[in-house]
Design a protein around this motif. Sequence first.
Motif, PDB file in Angstrom:
ATOM      1  N   UNK A 268     -14.982 -45.740 -38.142  1.00 47.37           N
ATOM      2  CA  UNK A 268     -13.859 -44.804 -38.130  1.00 47.37           C
ATOM      3  C   UNK A 268     -12.931 -45.108 -36.965  1.00 47.37           C
ATOM      4  N   UNK A 269     -13.500 -45.324 -35.806  1.00 50.45           N
ATOM      5  CA  UNK A 269     -12.692 -45.590 -34.619  1.00 50.45           C
ATOM      6  C   UNK A 269     -11.887 -46.871 -34.773  1.00 50.45           C
ATOM      7  N   UNK A 270     -12.541 -47.925 -35.307  1.00 52.35           N
ATOM      8  CA  UNK A 270     -11.869 -49.220 -35.421  1.00 52.35           C
ATOM      9  C   UNK A 270     -10.784 -49.233 -36.473  1.00 52.35           C
ATOM     10  N   UNK A 271     -10.972 -48.470 -37.555  1.00 52.16           N
ATOM     11  CA  UNK A 271     -10.094 -48.633 -38.712  1.00 52.16           C
ATOM     12  C   UNK A 271      -9.162 -47.472 -38.991  1.00 52.16           C
ATOM     13  N   UNK A 272      -9.513 -46.270 -38.545  1.00 49.55           N
ATOM     14  CA  UNK A 272      -8.657 -45.123 -38.818  1.00 49.55           C
ATOM     15  C   UNK A 272      -7.851 -44.727 -37.592  1.00 49.55           C
ATOM     16  N   UNK A 273      -8.469 -44.817 -36.417  1.00 48.48           N
ATOM     17  CA  UNK A 273      -7.773 -44.392 -35.208  1.00 48.48           C
ATOM     18  C   UNK A 273      -6.839 -45.461 -34.672  1.00 48.48           C
ATOM     19  N   UNK A 274      -7.029 -46.701 -35.070  1.00 42.92           N
ATOM     20  CA  UNK A 274      -6.211 -47.788 -34.578  1.00 42.92           C
ATOM     21  C   UNK A 274      -4.897 -47.843 -35.339  1.00 42.92           C
ATOM     22  N   UNK A 275      -3.793 -47.946 -34.603  1.00 45.20           N
ATOM     23  CA  UNK A 275      -2.485 -48.027 -35.259  1.00 45.20           C
ATOM     24  C   UNK A 275      -2.409 -49.273 -36.116  1.00 45.20           C
ATOM     25  N   UNK A 383       1.698 -34.684 -40.106  1.00 49.33           N
ATOM     26  CA  UNK A 383       1.052 -34.257 -38.862  1.00 49.33           C
ATOM     27  C   UNK A 383       0.303 -35.432 -38.247  1.00 49.33           C
ATOM     28  N   UNK A 384       0.530 -35.637 -36.960  1.00 47.61           N
ATOM     29  CA  UNK A 384      -0.279 -36.585 -36.186  1.00 47.61           C
ATOM     30  C   UNK A 384      -1.181 -35.767 -35.277  1.00 47.61           C
ATOM     31  N   UNK A 385      -2.480 -35.882 -35.457  1.00 48.83           N
ATOM     32  CA  UNK A 385      -3.417 -35.198 -34.560  1.00 48.83           C
ATOM     33  C   UNK A 385      -3.560 -36.042 -33.303  1.00 48.83           C
ATOM     34  N   UNK A 386      -3.320 -35.420 -32.161  1.00 45.52           N
ATOM     35  CA  UNK A 386      -3.411 -36.094 -30.862  1.00 45.52           C
ATOM     36  C   UNK A 386      -4.437 -35.332 -30.044  1.00 45.52           C
ATOM     37  N   UNK A 387      -5.643 -35.872 -29.964  1.00 46.16           N
ATOM     38  CA  UNK A 387      -6.740 -35.082 -29.421  1.00 46.16           C
ATOM     39  C   UNK A 387      -7.777 -35.947 -28.724  1.00 46.16           C
ATOM     40  N   UNK A 388      -8.618 -35.291 -27.926  1.00 43.38           N
ATOM     41  CA  UNK A 388      -9.725 -35.967 -27.256  1.00 43.38           C
ATOM     42  C   UNK A 388     -10.978 -35.995 -28.131  1.00 43.38           C
ATOM     43  N   UNK A 389     -10.927 -35.360 -29.274  1.00 44.63           N
ATOM     44  CA  UNK A 389     -12.100 -35.292 -30.154  1.00 44.63           C
ATOM     45  C   UNK A 389     -12.421 -36.673 -30.708  1.00 44.63           C
ATOM     46  N   UNK A 390     -13.627 -37.171 -30.411  1.00 47.09           N
ATOM     47  CA  UNK A 390     -14.016 -38.498 -30.866  1.00 47.09           C
ATOM     48  C   UNK A 390     -15.194 -38.448 -31.839  1.00 47.09           C
ATOM     49  N   UNK A 402      -5.399 -33.028 -44.239  1.00 48.69           N
ATOM     50  CA  UNK A 402      -4.013 -33.435 -44.471  1.00 48.69           C
ATOM     51  C   UNK A 402      -3.306 -34.129 -43.339  1.00 48.69           C
ATOM     52  N   UNK A 403      -3.977 -34.321 -42.198  1.00 42.90           N
ATOM     53  CA  UNK A 403      -3.325 -35.037 -41.098  1.00 42.90           C
ATOM     54  C   UNK A 403      -2.992 -36.454 -41.553  1.00 42.90           C
ATOM     55  N   UNK A 404      -1.814 -36.912 -41.216  1.00 40.50           N
ATOM     56  CA  UNK A 404      -1.380 -38.249 -41.645  1.00 40.50           C
ATOM     57  C   UNK A 404      -1.976 -39.350 -40.758  1.00 40.50           C
ATOM     58  N   UNK A 405      -2.226 -39.034 -39.490  1.00 39.89           N
ATOM     59  CA  UNK A 405      -2.780 -40.020 -38.586  1.00 39.89           C
ATOM     60  C   UNK A 405      -3.537 -39.304 -37.477  1.00 39.89           C
ATOM     61  N   UNK A 406      -4.379 -40.040 -36.785  1.00 44.07           N
ATOM     62  CA  UNK A 406      -5.201 -39.476 -35.721  1.00 44.07           C
ATOM     63  C   UNK A 406      -5.128 -40.418 -34.527  1.00 44.07           C
ATOM     64  N   UNK A 407      -4.714 -39.896 -33.380  1.00 42.79           N
ATOM     65  CA  UNK A 407      -4.561 -40.708 -32.169  1.00 42.79           C
ATOM     66  C   UNK A 407      -5.384 -40.083 -31.051  1.00 42.79           C
ATOM     67  N   UNK A 408      -6.186 -40.901 -30.410  1.00 41.57           N
ATOM     68  CA  UNK A 408      -7.051 -40.409 -29.330  1.00 41.57           C
ATOM     69  C   UNK A 408      -6.288 -40.264 -28.014  1.00 41.57           C
ATOM     70  N   UNK A 409      -6.553 -39.175 -27.311  1.00 42.21           N
ATOM     71  CA  UNK A 409      -6.034 -38.998 -25.953  1.00 42.21           C
ATOM     72  C   UNK A 409      -6.916 -39.783 -24.987  1.00 42.21           C
TER      73      UNK A 409
END
Length: 430
Positions: A268-275, A383-390, A402-409
């Motif tokens: 998930x981290x490698x493929x969904x969170x990566x731009x 919606x872009x979720x911008x969060x520390x949740x990993x 429904x979030x379109x993307x997820x970006x880690x803080x």
Amino acid sequence: MAKVLIIDAAPMLRDFVKEKLSSERVEVETATNRDAYTKMINTLPDLIILNIDKHSSGNPINENIVDFFQKKSRDPNSKTTPIIITGPNLSTEAVAKLVQFGVIKYFKKPIKFDVFFDAIGKQLNGIFSIDTTPCVLDLHLNDNNNVIFIEVAMGLNREKISLLKYKISELINANDLSYPKVILMMTSLSLSFVDGMNLELLFNNILADNRISRKNVKVLSLDSIVSELIEGHPEYEGIEVTKDLSTILNSIVTPKNSSSGANVADVISDNILTATAETQDSESMGMRFATDTETAEELKSEGTTLRVAAVDDDQIVRALIHKAFLSIGAETDLFASGREFVEKVVEKKEKHYDIIILDIFMNDMNGFEVLIKLKENTIATPVIVYSQAIKRDMIVKSLSLGARSYVLKPQKPENIVKKAMEVLNAGKTE
């Protein structure tokens, strides 16, 4: 019938262009650098498409190409034949020198195929049909598990779907995948029965490479039309459709070790969170339209006002987001809590935003609850979720809601702007 000669193109570029041109009733011949001149004088094409690559010398125009140019310029029958070149980034001066050999266009890789085929059509005195349906179609690879992630959003574009089979084969060959697995993510697509033919084209192109087994194709979709199509086609037997990303990952990913769940989280981290980013050197055809990649600077220069809502209970984060979007002339409204945003925007619907930047961890109303409220009130703002949740479950839940993307803080503020522009530009066709 118009004739085109393709010289020294990589298999993906050669086969895709040949398929497209043939569908437009254009005769296509292919050649290598060694037999290019012979093929040219025998076929007398109306247009030459020449591919060049980087070399250790740093000069992509090698001796074979120079020799071809010189022979062409001396031949009275081919001297004026126009050439379109595809290749690596060259200086303006280097491109200008190619004009003397009949080069009319130079396309830097990865090529934006809509502009590419438009240029070919104009040269052949015709207009090629190009499907301009808004569509995001991206590929990622988790090479430790032979998992190819395909994300389709906005709509189904036949041009991008047609290119997909070549991209998949290129990815399999480049990474020497023995038993490739495919996860097709289509959670944001809302389909109707008229999309049936495009869905069939999508699945046929995924299965076109015989190294992909149907039992290794998993589809994440919330739309019943997808599951009905799979169930109604015997040739798709074995493809699994589900609404739960976690179920797919657990069934298709081979654990690296005995630590349960650890590898799935890595995927998930490698493929969904990566731009999303296309490999500039290896790709010859990009999966995007030229207009999909409009930059923030272009948006600013056009005087377009981007409306952004930033929902985060961290005052510093809100200030950084505001400053970042201000640099491109965007209008940003800041909300210190999820409840404040819901009460002022979601329920009253008094103001429209182009994009929402949303945190998950907020005290009075968390990001999940905000996503649910947006869905209940049929607000489709990306919606872009911008969060520390990993944690895997939190990431999956955000995307499922429904979030379109997820970006880690934490991220540099300009990276948030870049991601927002990627999401927004994905739906543009004009």
